[in-house]
Motif scaffolding. Sequence first.
Motif, PDB file in Angstrom:
ATOM      1  N   PRO A 319       0.807  -1.225   0.000  1.00  0.00           N
ATOM      2  CA  PRO A 319       0.000   0.000   0.000  1.00  0.00           C
ATOM      3  C   PRO A 319       0.842   1.278   0.000  1.00  0.00           C
ATOM      4  CG  PRO A 319      -0.922  -1.593   1.530  1.00  0.00           C
ATOM      5  CD  PRO A 319       0.400  -2.142   1.083  1.00  0.00           C
ATOM      6  N   ASP A 320       1.898   1.311   0.808  1.00  0.00           N
ATOM      7  CA  ASP A 320       2.769   2.494   0.835  1.00  0.00           C
ATOM      8  C   ASP A 320       3.479   2.682  -0.500  1.00  0.00           C
ATOM      9  OD1 ASP A 320       2.150   3.253   3.391  1.00  0.00           O
ATOM     10  OD2 ASP A 320       3.844   2.241   4.323  1.00  0.00           O
ATOM     11  N   LEU A 321       3.930   1.590  -1.095  1.00  0.00           N
ATOM     12  CA  LEU A 321       4.615   1.675  -2.393  1.00  0.00           C
ATOM     13  C   LEU A 321       3.664   2.178  -3.477  1.00  0.00           C
ATOM     14  CD1 LEU A 321       6.624  -1.654  -2.173  1.00  0.00           C
ATOM     15  CD2 LEU A 321       7.648   0.610  -2.439  1.00  0.00           C
ATOM     16  N   VAL A 322       2.435   1.663  -3.477  1.00  0.00           N
ATOM     17  CA  VAL A 322       1.444   2.101  -4.464  1.00  0.00           C
ATOM     18  C   VAL A 322       1.178   3.594  -4.332  1.00  0.00           C
ATOM     19  CG1 VAL A 322      -0.986   1.935  -5.105  1.00  0.00           C
ATOM     20  CG2 VAL A 322       0.346  -0.148  -4.770  1.00  0.00           C
ATOM     21  N   ASN A 323       0.954   4.057  -3.104  1.00  0.00           N
ATOM     22  CA  ASN A 323       0.706   5.485  -2.888  1.00  0.00           C
ATOM     23  C   ASN A 323       1.898   6.330  -3.321  1.00  0.00           C
ATOM     24  OD1 ASN A 323      -1.882   5.128  -1.865  1.00  0.00           O
ATOM     25  ND2 ASN A 323      -1.157   4.860   0.230  1.00  0.00           N
ATOM     26  N   HIS A 324       3.084   5.830  -3.068  1.00  0.00           N
ATOM     27  CA  HIS A 324       4.291   6.558  -3.474  1.00  0.00           C
ATOM     28  C   HIS A 324       4.355   6.693  -4.991  1.00  0.00           C
ATOM     29  CE1 HIS A 324       8.491   7.843  -3.534  1.00  0.00           C
ATOM     30  NE2 HIS A 324       8.717   6.902  -4.431  1.00  0.00           N
ATOM     31  N   PHE A 325       4.113   5.598  -5.708  1.00  0.00           N
ATOM     32  CA  PHE A 325       4.187   5.651  -7.168  1.00  0.00           C
ATOM     33  C   PHE A 325       3.071   6.522  -7.760  1.00  0.00           C
ATOM     34  CE2 PHE A 325       6.230   1.260  -6.691  1.00  0.00           C
ATOM     35  CZ  PHE A 325       7.498   1.796  -6.692  1.00  0.00           C
ATOM     36  N   LEU A 326       1.887   6.473  -7.153  1.00  0.00           N
ATOM     37  CA  LEU A 326       0.784   7.317  -7.626  1.00  0.00           C
ATOM     38  C   LEU A 326       1.117   8.798  -7.447  1.00  0.00           C
ATOM     39  CD1 LEU A 326      -2.331   5.353  -6.299  1.00  0.00           C
ATOM     40  CD2 LEU A 326      -1.608   5.583  -8.684  1.00  0.00           C
ATOM     41  N   ARG A 327       1.649   9.157  -6.296  1.00  0.00           N
ATOM     42  CA  ARG A 327       2.032  10.554  -6.042  1.00  0.00           C
ATOM     43  C   ARG A 327       3.178  10.983  -6.953  1.00  0.00           C
ATOM     44  NH1 ARG A 327       3.838  10.820  -0.251  1.00  0.00           N
ATOM     45  NH2 ARG A 327       4.118  13.028  -0.727  1.00  0.00           N
ATOM     46  N   LEU A 328       4.093  10.054  -7.185  1.00  0.00           N
ATOM     47  CA  LEU A 328       5.233  10.358  -8.052  1.00  0.00           C
ATOM     48  C   LEU A 328       4.765  10.644  -9.467  1.00  0.00           C
ATOM     49  CD1 LEU A 328       8.338  10.488  -7.819  1.00  0.00           C
ATOM     50  CD2 LEU A 328       8.406   8.121  -8.600  1.00  0.00           C
ATOM     51  N   MET A 329       3.848   9.830  -9.964  1.00  0.00           N
ATOM     52  CA  MET A 329       3.333  10.043 -11.313  1.00  0.00           C
ATOM     53  C   MET A 329       2.512  11.325 -11.399  1.00  0.00           C
ATOM     54  SD  MET A 329       2.349   6.485 -13.129  1.00  0.00           S
ATOM     55  CE  MET A 329       2.238   7.385 -14.665  1.00  0.00           C
ATOM     56  N   GLU A 330       1.751  11.619 -10.355  1.00  0.00           N
ATOM     57  CA  GLU A 330       0.973  12.851 -10.328  1.00  0.00           C
ATOM     58  C   GLU A 330       1.900  14.069 -10.391  1.00  0.00           C
ATOM     59  OE1 GLU A 330      -2.098  15.200  -7.308  1.00  0.00           O
ATOM     60  OE2 GLU A 330      -1.589  13.087  -6.961  1.00  0.00           O
ATOM     61  N   LYS A 331       3.025  13.978  -9.680  1.00  0.00           N
ATOM     62  CA  LYS A 331       3.994  15.080  -9.673  1.00  0.00           C
ATOM     63  C   LYS A 331       4.695  15.196 -11.026  1.00  0.00           C
ATOM     64  CE  LYS A 331       7.987  16.832  -7.110  1.00  0.00           C
ATOM     65  NZ  LYS A 331       8.933  16.575  -5.979  1.00  0.00           N
ATOM     66  N   GLU A 332       5.053  14.045 -11.612  1.00  0.00           N
ATOM     67  CA  GLU A 332       5.776  14.042 -12.886  1.00  0.00           C
ATOM     68  C   GLU A 332       4.883  14.482 -14.049  1.00  0.00           C
ATOM     69  OE1 GLU A 332       8.838  10.340 -11.872  1.00  0.00           O
ATOM     70  OE2 GLU A 332       7.168  10.059 -13.252  1.00  0.00           O
ATOM     71  N   GLU A 333       3.689  13.935 -14.070  1.00  0.00           N
ATOM     72  CA  GLU A 333       2.811  14.143 -15.222  1.00  0.00           C
ATOM     73  C   GLU A 333       1.848  15.308 -15.029  1.00  0.00           C
ATOM     74  OE1 GLU A 333       3.416  12.369 -17.832  1.00  0.00           O
ATOM     75  OE2 GLU A 333       4.782  10.946 -16.871  1.00  0.00           O
ATOM     76  N   GLY A 334       1.672  15.775 -13.781  1.00  0.00           N
ATOM     77  CA  GLY A 334       0.715  16.837 -13.523  1.00  0.00           C
ATOM     78  C   GLY A 334      -0.716  16.407 -13.781  1.00  0.00           C
ATOM     79  N   GLY A 335      -0.973  15.111 -13.630  1.00  0.00           N
ATOM     80  CA  GLY A 335      -2.301  14.590 -13.933  1.00  0.00           C
ATOM     81  C   GLY A 335      -3.198  14.535 -12.712  1.00  0.00           C
ATOM     82  N   GLN A 336      -4.316  13.815 -12.863  1.00  0.00           N
ATOM     83  CA  GLN A 336      -5.299  13.726 -11.807  1.00  0.00           C
ATOM     84  C   GLN A 336      -4.832  12.795 -10.694  1.00  0.00           C
ATOM     85  OE1 GLN A 336      -7.670  11.576 -14.952  1.00  0.00           O
ATOM     86  NE2 GLN A 336      -8.731  10.796 -13.146  1.00  0.00           N
ATOM     87  N   SER A 337      -5.403  12.980  -9.508  1.00  0.00           N
ATOM     88  CA  SER A 337      -5.094  12.109  -8.383  1.00  0.00           C
ATOM     89  C   SER A 337      -5.803  10.770  -8.576  1.00  0.00           C
ATOM     90  CB  SER A 337      -5.549  12.755  -7.071  1.00  0.00           C
ATOM     91  OG  SER A 337      -4.848  13.957  -6.848  1.00  0.00           O
ATOM     92  N   ARG A 338      -5.114   9.707  -8.298  1.00  0.00           N
ATOM     93  CA  ARG A 338      -5.695   8.369  -8.417  1.00  0.00           C
ATOM     94  C   ARG A 338      -5.584   7.649  -7.082  1.00  0.00           C
ATOM     95  NH1 ARG A 338      -5.695   6.747 -13.811  1.00  0.00           N
ATOM     96  NH2 ARG A 338      -5.638   8.589 -15.136  1.00  0.00           N
ATOM     97  N   VAL A 339      -6.494   6.717  -6.859  1.00  0.00           N
ATOM     98  CA  VAL A 339      -6.431   5.854  -5.682  1.00  0.00           C
ATOM     99  C   VAL A 339      -6.764   4.435  -6.116  1.00  0.00           C
ATOM    100  CG1 VAL A 339      -7.020   7.662  -4.024  1.00  0.00           C
ATOM    101  CG2 VAL A 339      -8.848   6.315  -5.077  1.00  0.00           C
ATOM    102  N   LEU A 340      -6.262   3.475  -5.349  1.00  0.00           N
ATOM    103  CA  LEU A 340      -6.608   2.080  -5.566  1.00  0.00           C
ATOM    104  C   LEU A 340      -7.588   1.646  -4.499  1.00  0.00           C
ATOM    105  CD1 LEU A 340      -4.034   2.177  -7.400  1.00  0.00           C
ATOM    106  CD2 LEU A 340      -3.667  -0.211  -6.742  1.00  0.00           C
ATOM    107  N   THR A 341      -8.607   0.910  -4.887  1.00  0.00           N
ATOM    108  CA  THR A 341      -9.582   0.403  -3.923  1.00  0.00           C
ATOM    109  C   THR A 341      -8.925  -0.656  -3.043  1.00  0.00           C
ATOM    110  OG1 THR A 341     -10.349  -1.354  -5.392  1.00  0.00           O
ATOM    111  CG2 THR A 341     -11.432   0.811  -5.570  1.00  0.00           C
ATOM    112  N   SER A 342      -9.569  -0.953  -1.932  1.00  0.00           N
ATOM    113  CA  SER A 342      -9.040  -1.982  -1.025  1.00  0.00           C
ATOM    114  C   SER A 342      -8.970  -3.333  -1.724  1.00  0.00           C
ATOM    115  CB  SER A 342      -9.908  -2.071   0.232  1.00  0.00           C
ATOM    116  OG  SER A 342     -11.257  -2.382  -0.105  1.00  0.00           O
ATOM    117  N   GLY A 343      -9.937  -3.604  -2.603  1.00  0.00           N
ATOM    118  CA  GLY A 343      -9.907  -4.855  -3.359  1.00  0.00           C
ATOM    119  C   GLY A 343      -8.717  -4.924  -4.291  1.00  0.00           C
ATOM    120  N   ALA A 344      -8.371  -3.798  -4.916  1.00  0.00           N
ATOM    121  CA  ALA A 344      -7.210  -3.759  -5.805  1.00  0.00           C
ATOM    122  C   ALA A 344      -5.923  -3.999  -5.028  1.00  0.00           C
ATOM    123  CB  ALA A 344      -7.155  -2.411  -6.521  1.00  0.00           C
ATOM    124  N   ILE A 345      -5.830  -3.403  -3.838  1.00  0.00           N
ATOM    125  CA  ILE A 345      -4.648  -3.611  -2.999  1.00  0.00           C
ATOM    126  C   ILE A 345      -4.527  -5.076  -2.601  1.00  0.00           C
ATOM    127  CG2 ILE A 345      -3.605  -3.098  -0.766  1.00  0.00           C
ATOM    128  CD1 ILE A 345      -3.245  -0.837  -2.700  1.00  0.00           C
TER     129      ILE A 345
END
Length: 480
Positions: A319-345
């Motif tokens: 979960p921490d790694l996923v959040n890190h990569f999502l934030r990293l991509m948001e910062k790099e690409e300037g795109g929308q915020s994404r989250v993964l559902t508990s089922g996806a995790i």
Amino acid sequence: MSKGHVLIADDDAAIRMVLQRALVQAGFEIQITSNATTLWQWISRGEGDVVVTDVVMPDENIFNLIPRMKKARPELPIIVMSAQNTLVTAITAAELGAYEYLPKPFDLNELVAVVNRAMSQTKTDVTPSQPARDELDVPLVGRSPAMQEVYRILARLTQTDLTVLIHGESGTGKELVARALHDYSKRKKGGYVALNMAAIPKELIESELFGHEKGAFTGATTRNSGRFEQARGGTLFLDEIGDMPMDAQTRLLRVLQEGEYMTVGGRTPIKTDVRVIAATHRDLRGLISQGLFREDLFYRLNVVPLSLPPLRERKEDIPDLVNHFLRLMEKEEGGQSRVLTSGAIERLQAHDWPGNVRELENLIRRVVVLYAQDQINEELIAQEFVSQDLDQQKADIDNFDVSQAIEHYLVGYFRGYGNSLPPPGLYQRVLHEMEKPLLSACLAATKGNQLRAAELLGLNRNTLRDKIRKLDIRVIRTSE
């Protein structure tokens, strides 16, 4: 008789009680408080021989207080505890001069042992600093016990120039660790140079490492500096050191022993001022026994061994790694915020991750790019795994030596007839005996999905259906 006086500061009453009981039982005199203000008052009055403190206190972050504590009592050992178990926490504690960093939850016996050591030693003064860092700039993520041990070792190593040998499977982050050791060390203003032994032709490795003089070999039209020269005052990272040829190993050993080297074709020794960090996914001791790696070089490199855990052994970090990569991509690409559902995790945590953290990062980057949803659910993750499995199956087929497999089969087939001639109709019999198990295995691998099986086999879907009927192959369709 008391073994010493320990000051305990933690805003959690349960932790204060547990620490008090353990340390009193171990023979120490104790004072406890729930805030940083009282702790500072005790220290400024000269009380206490050792401090055991949490980082986040209700009135002040202890990292803001440590510089004052070190200035007033430079000899006072400070043991830092924290539930914020990140690399930043461990390194900040070390940089500020903390005696030891213990992530919560910790083993009480270990804490008592640390307090005992602190009582018997006097730490030299460390000039405190207060680095401000963005968590996104920190390459290593995870709060698992295995990663906490890595953080503790890294925090200690950043304050030294010791040679480090990093071992871990591909994708576990060996180069990230090497970079962190450089970026948080006193050599951070020097160069950081990386060289992958497996990516350089063997005949060029010595030139790459040590440089060469003009005319040293055919094609050497100018003098070129090597990686040791480029990393002067900094860090040289030698990745996949197990692939280094023996001749280059001998020269590297001399550099580590003598602190100097000569360029290829050179005559004058050059002093080196470089910290060497090496990494490998191979068993170097096994290579030594095969005569493929120098034992003396191994011990020169293995001054401090550091082993990185595979992702399958720290799935609680996903979960921490996923959040890190999502934030990293948001910062790099300037795109929308994404989250993964508990089922996806949960689906991610059920995977074995043979490609480790690199595989996870690639998957997260892929789903963010391919899907527009704000929420990434279990179905999308499962779909990506299916696609990934299909790609792997195609790669396995591309790499499969069909002719060798057929040869082995036929050798065994003919052996059954001794010296006599094979029976008539051999071609059709062999084709039938090989085709049916091949189609059955492919259908089993694709869980009965005939469209995917046909794609893997290079057949038209109707052709595959016809063969299934003629060969009487039982197809069992299972859910993905």
